[in-house]
Design a protein around this motif. Structure first.
Motif, PDB file in Angstrom:
ATOM      1  N   GLY A   1      33.328  53.370  66.902  1.00  0.00           N
ATOM      2  CA  GLY A   1      32.524  54.406  65.958  1.00  0.00           C
ATOM      3  C   GLY A   1      33.265  55.464  65.326  1.00  0.00           C
ATOM      4  O   GLY A   1      32.479  56.279  64.943  1.00  0.00           O
ATOM      5  N   CYS A   2      33.628  54.765  64.082  1.00  0.00           N
ATOM      6  CA  CYS A   2      34.663  55.601  63.482  1.00  0.00           C
ATOM      7  C   CYS A   2      34.086  55.065  62.103  1.00  0.00           C
ATOM      8  O   CYS A   2      33.836  56.426  60.419  1.00  0.00           O
ATOM      9  N   LYS A   3      32.767  54.136  61.996  1.00  0.00           N
ATOM     10  CA  LYS A   3      31.971  53.581  60.363  1.00  0.00           C
ATOM     11  C   LYS A   3      33.267  53.488  59.753  1.00  0.00           C
ATOM     12  O   LYS A   3      31.836  53.613  58.624  1.00  0.00           O
ATOM     13  N   TYR A   4      33.812  53.297  59.516  1.00  0.00           N
ATOM     14  CA  TYR A   4      34.654  51.911  58.699  1.00  0.00           C
ATOM     15  C   TYR A   4      34.128  51.474  58.405  1.00  0.00           C
ATOM     16  O   TYR A   4      33.944  50.925  56.659  1.00  0.00           O
ATOM     17  N   CYS A   5      33.393  50.315  58.888  1.00  0.00           N
ATOM     18  CA  CYS A   5      32.346  49.196  58.572  1.00  0.00           C
ATOM     19  C   CYS A   5      31.265  49.331  57.848  1.00  0.00           C
ATOM     20  O   CYS A   5      30.756  48.768  56.782  1.00  0.00           O
ATOM     21  N   ILE A   6      30.882  50.184  58.335  1.00  0.00           N
ATOM     22  CA  ILE A   6      30.028  51.054  57.337  1.00  0.00           C
ATOM     23  C   ILE A   6      29.915  51.467  56.010  1.00  0.00           C
ATOM     24  O   ILE A   6      29.361  50.875  55.361  1.00  0.00           O
ATOM     25  N   ASN A   7      30.896  51.915  55.456  1.00  0.00           N
ATOM     26  CA  ASN A   7      31.002  52.945  54.541  1.00  0.00           C
ATOM     27  C   ASN A   7      31.464  51.714  53.614  1.00  0.00           C
ATOM     28  O   ASN A   7      31.727  51.509  52.300  1.00  0.00           O
TER      29      ASN A   7
ATOM     30  N   MET B   1      30.170  39.513  63.312  1.00  0.00           N
ATOM     31  CA  MET B   1      30.101  39.771  65.060  1.00  0.00           C
ATOM     32  C   MET B   1      30.594  41.316  64.686  1.00  0.00           C
ATOM     33  O   MET B   1      31.447  41.976  63.817  1.00  0.00           O
ATOM     34  N   VAL B   2      29.928  42.305  66.114  1.00  0.00           N
ATOM     35  CA  VAL B   2      30.660  43.434  66.353  1.00  0.00           C
ATOM     36  C   VAL B   2      31.079  43.289  67.539  1.00  0.00           C
ATOM     37  O   VAL B   2      29.899  43.099  68.726  1.00  0.00           O
ATOM     38  N   ASP B   3      32.261  44.028  68.069  1.00  0.00           N
ATOM     39  CA  ASP B   3      32.194  43.641  69.807  1.00  0.00           C
ATOM     40  C   ASP B   3      32.163  45.343  70.294  1.00  0.00           C
ATOM     41  O   ASP B   3      32.706  46.066  69.906  1.00  0.00           O
TER      42      ASP B   3
ATOM     43  N   PHE C   1      25.213  50.716  61.012  1.00  0.00           N
ATOM     44  CA  PHE C   1      24.632  51.191  61.580  1.00  0.00           C
ATOM     45  C   PHE C   1      25.112  51.024  63.085  1.00  0.00           C
ATOM     46  O   PHE C   1      25.638  50.537  63.136  1.00  0.00           O
ATOM     47  N   ILE C   2      24.975  52.779  63.724  1.00  0.00           N
ATOM     48  CA  ILE C   2      25.280  53.649  64.462  1.00  0.00           C
ATOM     49  C   ILE C   2      24.180  52.892  65.359  1.00  0.00           C
ATOM     50  O   ILE C   2      23.639  54.548  65.152  1.00  0.00           O
ATOM     51  N   ASN C   3      24.530  52.426  66.970  1.00  0.00           N
ATOM     52  CA  ASN C   3      23.800  52.674  67.567  1.00  0.00           C
ATOM     53  C   ASN C   3      23.073  53.315  68.344  1.00  0.00           C
ATOM     54  O   ASN C   3      24.750  53.979  69.391  1.00  0.00           O
ATOM     55  N   PRO C   4      22.159  54.208  68.076  1.00  0.00           N
ATOM     56  CA  PRO C   4      22.208  55.576  69.077  1.00  0.00           C
ATOM     57  C   PRO C   4      22.002  55.602  70.919  1.00  0.00           C
ATOM     58  O   PRO C   4      22.675  56.188  71.148  1.00  0.00           O
ATOM     59  N   VAL C   5      22.323  54.188  71.004  1.00  0.00           N
ATOM     60  CA  VAL C   5      22.502  54.187  72.294  1.00  0.00           C
ATOM     61  C   VAL C   5      24.014  54.128  72.442  1.00  0.00           C
ATOM     62  O   VAL C   5      24.595  54.320  74.159  1.00  0.00           O
ATOM     63  N   THR C   6      24.535  52.659  72.150  1.00  0.00           N
ATOM     64  CA  THR C   6      25.795  51.884  72.271  1.00  0.00           C
ATOM     65  C   THR C   6      26.409  52.921  71.920  1.00  0.00           C
ATOM     66  O   THR C   6      27.779  53.488  72.694  1.00  0.00           O
ATOM     67  N   GLY C   7      26.510  54.066  71.459  1.00  0.00           N
ATOM     68  CA  GLY C   7      27.458  54.003  69.645  1.00  0.00           C
ATOM     69  C   GLY C   7      28.314  53.438  68.754  1.00  0.00           C
ATOM     70  O   GLY C   7      29.735  54.438  68.459  1.00  0.00           O
ATOM     71  N   ALA C   8      27.862  52.433  68.984  1.00  0.00           N
ATOM     72  CA  ALA C   8      29.112  50.945  68.517  1.00  0.00           C
ATOM     73  C   ALA C   8      28.129  51.112  67.256  1.00  0.00           C
ATOM     74  O   ALA C   8      26.758  50.751  66.933  1.00  0.00           O
ATOM     75  N   ALA C   9      28.925  50.551  66.230  1.00  0.00           N
ATOM     76  CA  ALA C   9      28.251  49.800  64.674  1.00  0.00           C
ATOM     77  C   ALA C   9      27.136  48.732  65.338  1.00  0.00           C
ATOM     78  O   ALA C   9      27.734  47.908  66.358  1.00  0.00           O
TER      79      ALA C   9
END
Length: 189
Positions: free
Chosen positions: A95-101, A87-89, A109-117
Motif C-alpha cells: 500500500g505504498c502508493k508508488y504505483c498510483i503516483n 496485474m497486482v498481487d 487506487f487503493i482498495n478500501p477493503v484489501t488495502g492493496a493497489a
C-alpha cells in the motif's frame, strides 16, 4: 515473447455512455463503492444545434508495455503477466502508493477493503483465463469495446485496428495496449 498479448479497442463513435461496462466491471470484480476500475467519462454537449455531440472517454488501466507502475513497485506486487496483462498481487502489495503516483493515466487506487493497489486487469483471472471476454466487453450493447490477442493476426481486435486509432498519451512512451477510435461525430470542433 508471450504467446498472447491482450489488448482492447474503445470506439468512441459507438459508445452511448450507458455505463453498462462500468456496472459489469463493478459486479464482476466486487469493486467497493467510491472507487472504480473502469469509468466512462461523458463530456458535452459540444457544438451548436443541430450539430451537438457528446464525447465519451474510457478511463481505466491502459495496460502499458513500458509500465511505470511496474518499475517503481518495491515489492514486485505490480507486474506484467505472461499474456501481457498488467496485474497486482494484493498479497505482496504494502500500500505504498508508488504505483498510483507513477501511473500517468490515474488508473489505480487503493482498495478500501484489501488495502492493496487495485485497477483494471481485463478480468484476467476470473474471465480471460477461462476463455471469456472481460465483463465490460461482453456486456457492451453497441460493440464499442473489442478485446483480443494482439499477436493473432486473425483476431477481431487486429481486424478492428485497421481503422484510424490513437493510443492515450502515446507521447509518454508507455506503449498502451488500449486503442481508441477517436470521435468523428458532430463534425469539426
Amino acid at each position: 515473447m508471450a504467446d498472447k498479448r491482450y489488448g482492447m479497442l474503445f470506439d468512441s463513435n459507438r459508445c452511448i455512455g450507458c455505463q453498462s461496462c462500468s456496472v459489469a466491471c463493478r459486479a464482476e470484480n466486487k469493486v467497493p463503492d467510491d472507487v472504480y476500475r473502469l469509468q466512462v467519462r461523458i463530456e458535452g454537449p459540444k457544438g451548436e444545434y443541430p450539430q451537438l455531440v457528446m464525447d465519451f472517454e474510457r478511463h481505466s488501466c491502459v495496460m502499458c508495455e513500458n509500465a511505470p507502475c511496474v518499475s517503481v513497485c518495491p515489492t514486485g506486487a505490480s507486474y506484467v503477466n505472461q499474456d501481457g496483462v498488467n496485474m497486482v498481487d494484493s498479497q505482496k502489495c504494502v500500500g505504498c502508493k508508488y504505483c498510483i503516483n507513477a501511473c500517468p493515466y490515474q488508473a489505480r487506487f487503493i482498495n478500501p477493503v484489501t488495502g492493496a493497489a487495485d485497477k483494471c486487469t481485463f478480468c484476467y483471472e476470473n474471465r480471460v483465463q477461462k476463455g471469456e471476454k472481460p465483463a465490460c466487453a461482453s456486456i457492451c450493447p453497441t460493440g464499442a469495446l473489442i478485446f483480443g490477442d494482439l499477436n493473432d493476426p486473425n483476431s477481431e481486435i487486429r481486424q478492428a485496428l485497421r481503422q484510424n486509432t490513437v493510443k492515450p498519451k502515446e507521447h509518454l512512451g508507455t506503449n498502451p495496449k488500449l486503442y481508441i477510435v477517436p470521435n468523428k461525430r458532430g463534425g469539426e470542433r
